[in-house]
Write a protein that holds these residues in place. Structure first.
Motif, PDB file in Angstrom:
ATOM      1  N   SER A   1       0.805  -1.213   0.000  1.00 27.30           N
ATOM      2  CA  SER A   1       0.000   0.000   0.000  1.00 27.30           C
ATOM      3  C   SER A   1       0.840   1.266   0.000  1.00 27.30           C
ATOM      4  CB  SER A   1      -0.945   0.005   1.209  1.00 27.30           C
ATOM      5  OG  SER A   1      -0.218  -0.097   2.428  1.00 27.30           O
ATOM      6  N   SER A   2       2.095   1.202   0.449  1.00 31.34           N
ATOM      7  CA  SER A   2       2.983   2.359   0.465  1.00 31.34           C
ATOM      8  C   SER A   2       4.420   1.880   0.628  1.00 31.34           C
ATOM      9  CB  SER A   2       2.622   3.318   1.604  1.00 31.34           C
ATOM     10  OG  SER A   2       3.012   2.760   2.846  1.00 31.34           O
ATOM     11  N   PRO A   3       5.406   2.700   0.233  1.00 30.13           N
ATOM     12  CA  PRO A   3       6.805   2.314   0.446  1.00 30.13           C
ATOM     13  C   PRO A   3       7.121   2.071   1.913  1.00 30.13           C
ATOM     14  CG  PRO A   3       6.664   4.183  -1.042  1.00 30.13           C
ATOM     15  CD  PRO A   3       5.295   3.983  -0.484  1.00 30.13           C
ATOM     16  N   ALA A   4       6.582   2.919   2.795  1.00 32.19           N
ATOM     17  CA  ALA A   4       6.880   2.769   4.221  1.00 32.19           C
ATOM     18  C   ALA A   4       6.381   1.434   4.742  1.00 32.19           C
ATOM     19  CB  ALA A   4       6.254   3.920   5.007  1.00 32.19           C
ATOM     20  N   VAL A   5       5.155   1.074   4.377  1.00 33.50           N
ATOM     21  CA  VAL A   5       4.593  -0.195   4.855  1.00 33.50           C
ATOM     22  C   VAL A   5       5.383  -1.374   4.303  1.00 33.50           C
ATOM     23  CG1 VAL A   5       2.576  -1.708   4.728  1.00 33.50           C
ATOM     24  CG2 VAL A   5       2.279   0.717   5.241  1.00 33.50           C
ATOM     25  N   ALA A   6       5.608  -1.375   2.991  1.00 34.77           N
ATOM     26  CA  ALA A   6       6.277  -2.508   2.356  1.00 34.77           C
ATOM     27  C   ALA A   6       7.716  -2.662   2.835  1.00 34.77           C
ATOM     28  CB  ALA A   6       6.231  -2.344   0.843  1.00 34.77           C
TER      29      ALA A   6
ATOM     30  N   ALA B   1      12.649   4.081   2.270  1.00 38.87           N
ATOM     31  CA  ALA B   1      11.236   4.468   2.343  1.00 38.87           C
ATOM     32  C   ALA B   1      11.055   5.955   2.609  1.00 38.87           C
ATOM     33  CB  ALA B   1      10.533   3.651   3.415  1.00 38.87           C
ATOM     34  N   THR B   2      12.097   6.629   3.089  1.00 38.87           N
ATOM     35  CA  THR B   2      11.987   8.049   3.430  1.00 38.87           C
ATOM     36  C   THR B   2      12.424   8.977   2.292  1.00 38.87           C
ATOM     37  OG1 THR B   2      14.236   8.286   4.336  1.00 38.87           O
ATOM     38  CG2 THR B   2      12.530   7.411   5.814  1.00 38.87           C
ATOM     39  N   VAL B   3      12.940   8.425   1.189  1.00 35.07           N
ATOM     40  CA  VAL B   3      13.467   9.251   0.099  1.00 35.07           C
ATOM     41  C   VAL B   3      12.310   9.875  -0.681  1.00 35.07           C
ATOM     42  CG1 VAL B   3      14.852   9.258  -2.014  1.00 35.07           C
ATOM     43  CG2 VAL B   3      15.524   7.819  -0.073  1.00 35.07           C
ATOM     44  N   GLY B   4      12.396  11.161  -0.951  1.00 28.35           N
ATOM     45  CA  GLY B   4      11.354  11.846  -1.699  1.00 28.35           C
ATOM     46  C   GLY B   4      11.150  11.260  -3.080  1.00 28.35           C
ATOM     47  N   GLY B   5       9.882  11.044  -3.463  1.00 27.53           N
ATOM     48  CA  GLY B   5       9.563  10.524  -4.778  1.00 27.53           C
ATOM     49  C   GLY B   5       9.556   9.020  -4.898  1.00 27.53           C
ATOM     50  N   VAL B   6       9.957   8.316  -3.841  1.00 27.29           N
ATOM     51  CA  VAL B   6       9.980   6.858  -3.895  1.00 27.29           C
ATOM     52  C   VAL B   6       8.560   6.311  -3.765  1.00 27.29           C
ATOM     53  CG1 VAL B   6      10.649   4.771  -2.626  1.00 27.29           C
ATOM     54  CG2 VAL B   6      12.348   6.517  -3.130  1.00 27.29           C
ATOM     55  N   LYS B   7       8.244   5.349  -4.611  1.00 28.75           N
ATOM     56  CA  LYS B   7       6.939   4.693  -4.589  1.00 28.75           C
ATOM     57  C   LYS B   7       7.129   3.184  -4.631  1.00 28.75           C
ATOM     58  CE  LYS B   7       4.676   8.517  -7.061  1.00 28.75           C
ATOM     59  NZ  LYS B   7       3.884   8.894  -8.268  1.00 28.75           N
TER      60      LYS B   7
ATOM     61  N   THR C   1      10.090   2.139  -6.786  1.00 27.79           N
ATOM     62  CA  THR C   1      10.366   2.971  -7.954  1.00 27.79           C
ATOM     63  C   THR C   1      10.631   4.425  -7.591  1.00 27.79           C
ATOM     64  OG1 THR C   1       8.110   3.742  -8.450  1.00 27.79           O
ATOM     65  CG2 THR C   1       8.673   1.500  -9.121  1.00 27.79           C
ATOM     66  N   ARG C   2      11.333   5.087  -8.500  1.00 33.30           N
ATOM     67  CA  ARG C   2      11.456   6.544  -8.435  1.00 33.30           C
ATOM     68  C   ARG C   2      11.689   7.065  -9.841  1.00 33.30           C
ATOM     69  NH1 ARG C   2      14.341  11.159  -8.148  1.00 33.30           N
ATOM     70  NH2 ARG C   2      13.553  12.692  -6.630  1.00 33.30           N
TER      71      ARG C   2
END
Length: 335
Positions: A93-98, A242-248, A266-267
């Motif tokens: 559902s999100s980079p942070a979760v995954a 997971a904290t990098v801007g633009g990362v999905k 991805t970014r």
């Protein structure tokens, strides 16, 4: 940043100003035709270095001139697979979760001992583009080429000669990468700052310096291609990524070049119509490869009489799947 000297791309005068969308293997083939070095395999080192250097237009021009090939054609992206079919508790559902879920799993794993200085790193990667380019080389060119294509590669864990070579600021030996990763701090911000120091951004003929987030994602990509990385260090890397801007993260598993279902983090490149994808195994969360995927349909004008190249949204420009990685006792040994 210095150009790659032995493995992937070479900056060329291309009609597209960005350095994304490169096709791997270009320098290895052109250097081979020029007669550089002794006989070796195309897949010489396990780490992709500056994959931002050349546009696809440059690859087309060099391929047409040096390899008697007229055009590089991107393959269409595969259809997405059903979500969460491999790991039962997978949540994309999100980079942070995954990535935090992956980190939790990795933190529970036992940290194996560091490889011995006399051991080797075995890597097997599926790269259809490289294989196709090798197969399409005219026989007379192959005979003059001091390299061969192979998906298998072995590199020494302790390579002091390579460690002393400062010509490529992205390249690190397996031992250097292991120790860099093992020493990374827990704090995500400090970890990312450290990686930007280790893998500095471009300047001069290789282009202007990258923006911080793009620089960070590239540095992460370079380190993740190394093997081995201790599982606790990999956990810290994923949490920081997971904290990098633009990362999905793609909301479904995708199929890599070998046909496996994998996670894609991805970014999008800041100055390009494509995105970088770091592929992760959804079972053990190991590094599984990388892709470059077109994000917007556009045309690259042909150079020196070559036809224009149309890149369609979803075309895969780079598609490398790592299928095996292991520490072995000698060159040529497979686990």
């Amino acid at each position: 940043m210095d150009e790659m000297t032995r493995l992937r791309e070479l900056r060329a005068d291309a009609p597209v100003p960005d350095r994304a969308g490169l096709a791997p293997g270009r320098e290895r083939l052109t250097d081979a035709i020029a007669g550089n070095g002794g006989r070796r395999t195309l897949a010489l080192r396990p780490m992709l270095r500056d994959w931002r250097i050349a546009s696809l237009g440059a690859v087309v021009a060099v391929t047409a001139a040096a390899l008697v090939l007229t055009q590089v054609v991107g393959t269409s992206a595969p259809e997405p697979s059903a979500p969460a079919t491999v790991a039962g508790d997978l949540d994309l559902s999100s980079p942070a979760v995954a990535l935090n879920r992956a980190a939790v799993y990795l933190e529970r794993q036992e940290v194996p001992p560091e490889p011995r200085a006399d051991q080797w790193i075995y890597i097997r990667e599926v790269d259809g583009w490289q294989e196709q380019q090798w197969e399409e080389l005219p026989e007379e060119v192959r005979k003059k080429t001091p390299m061969t294509y192979s998906p298998d590669q072995w590199v020494p864990y302790d390579d002091k000669a390579a460690e002393n070579d400062e010509s490529d600021t992205d390249y690190r030996t397996a031992r250097e990468s292991y120790r860099i990763a093992a020493a990374l701090p827990e704090d995500p911000e400090a970890l990312l700052a450290r990686l930007r120091e280790v893998f500095p951004t471009g300047s001069g003929p290789d282009g202007p310096p990258e923006a911080e987030d793009e620089h960070t994602f590239r540095a992460l990509s370079v380190l993740l291609e190394s093997y081995p990385i201790p599982p606790d260090a990999l956990a810290r890397i994923y949490r920081a990524m997971a904290t990098v801007g633009g990362v999905k993260v793609t909301g479904h598993l995708i199929r890599d070049a070998s046909g496996r279902e994998v996670i894609a983090v991805t970014r999008k490149y800041d100055e390009s119509d494509s995105r970088r994808e770091i592929l992760i195994d959804p079972v053990d969360y190991s590094y599984a490869g990388n892709r470059d995927v077109v994000t917007r349909t556009h045309t690259i004008p042909g150079d020196s009489g070559a036809p224009d190249t149309v890149q369609k949204r979803g075309d895969v420009l780079i598609d490398v799947a790592r299928t095996h990685a292991a520490v072995v006792d000698r060159k040529g040994q497979k686990p």
